[in-house]
Design an enzyme around this catalytic site. Structure first.
Site, PDB file in Angstrom:
ATOM      1  N   THR A  34       1.861  17.119 -12.461  1.00 37.35           N
ATOM      2  CA  THR A  34       2.977  18.057 -12.550  1.00 37.35           C
ATOM      3  C   THR A  34       3.515  18.346 -11.148  1.00 37.35           C
ATOM      4  OG1 THR A  34       3.728  20.111 -13.597  1.00 37.35           O
ATOM      5  CG2 THR A  34       1.597  20.197 -12.498  1.00 37.35           C
ATOM      6  N   ASN A  35       4.322  19.387 -10.987  1.00 37.25           N
ATOM      7  CA  ASN A  35       4.857  19.749  -9.667  1.00 37.25           C
ATOM      8  C   ASN A  35       4.936  21.268  -9.548  1.00 37.25           C
ATOM      9  OD1 ASN A  35       7.553  20.684 -10.632  1.00 37.25           O
ATOM     10  ND2 ASN A  35       7.636  18.575 -11.357  1.00 37.25           N
TER      11      ASN A  35
END
Ligand code: PMT
Length: 215
Positions: free
Chosen positions: A21-22
């Site tokens: 993810t980020n």
């Protein structure tokens, strides 16, 4: 008007318990949704996983992965007059996802990734979207130049550029500093709350919508 907004990060499964993810918190996209709702527009909010409260009155479509976000945008975008892409979509996902948790048997591990669909980049050619298209550009260098390239490549009417190399703005902050970029001009806005900046973005998109209608 109906305004479709994408927000938050995507999560790309590695195995049943891990994902890529980020750092997107969803704050920018949710601020856009709240401002649009405050101006009495219908909002379709397509969001990756966040810790934020769902804006009251929004048609809320929760998604996890980039491919789920793609499918949701494909399904709902024709209902919108304006579409704003504030989500931080993972550009790549693991090529395959095993059914069982990956065991830590070896000292190193190589993860093979495959490109995700470009949702914003599909709007004109794949979804045949005719409304006002607003993209974001998260850049760490040559912010205006790179953002202007995205405006043209993805067929956007308006591109919102932010410098995500800075710690005080962008990802997971309450404030941001953005440039509004159109084919004709660049309007830099000073650092401000995401709420105030969101109001500028919605107003600019509405202006473009009005101009298009008068053509
Ligand atoms: O969520 P916050 O913590 O508030 O942070 C806000 C933000 C930094 C995430 C936001 O302001 C922002 O910049 N969003 C866009 C992030 C991004 O993915 O930028 P990009 O330059 O990689 O992508 C360009 C555009 O294409 C974006 O509109 C993105 O939503 C879209 N995109 C990208 C890849 C992909 N596969 N599909 C897409 O639709």
């Amino acid at each position: 008007m109906t305004i479709l907004i994408t927000a938050g990060p995507t999560q790309e499964a590695i195995d049943p318990v891990r994902y890529l993810t980020n750092r997107s918190s969803g704050k920018m996209g949710y601020a856009l949704a709240e401002q649009a709702l405050g101006m009495k527009h219908r909002v379709i909010l397509i969001s990756g996983p966040t810790q934020l409260d769902i804006p009251a009155g929004a048609d809320f479509i929760p998604v996890e992965s980039a491919r789920e976000m793609f499918t949701a945008v494909e399904r709902f975008i024709s209902q919108s007059d304006i579409a704003i892409f504030a989500a931080a979509v993972a550009d790549y996902r693991p090529t395959s996802v095993p059914e069982q948790k990956i065991k830590k048997s070896s000292e190193t591990m190589t993860l093979e990734l495959v490109k995700n669909p470009d949702i914003l980049g599909s709007c004109r050619d794949v979804f045949h979207y005719q409304g006002v298209l607003v993209g974001f550009a998260a850049e760490t260098e040559k912010v205006e130049e790179h953002a202007r390239g995205k405006l043209l490549r993805k067929g956007c009417d308006l591109l919102i550029a932010n410098d995500v190399s800075r710690q005080d703005i962008g990802f997971d902050q309450d404030e941001n500093e953005i440039m509004l970029i159109t084919a004709e001009e660049t309007i830099p806005l000073p650092k401000d709350s995401k709420k105030h900046l969101a109001s500028h973005v919605i107003k600019e998109a509405l202006l473009i919508s009005q101009e298009k209608a008068e053509q």
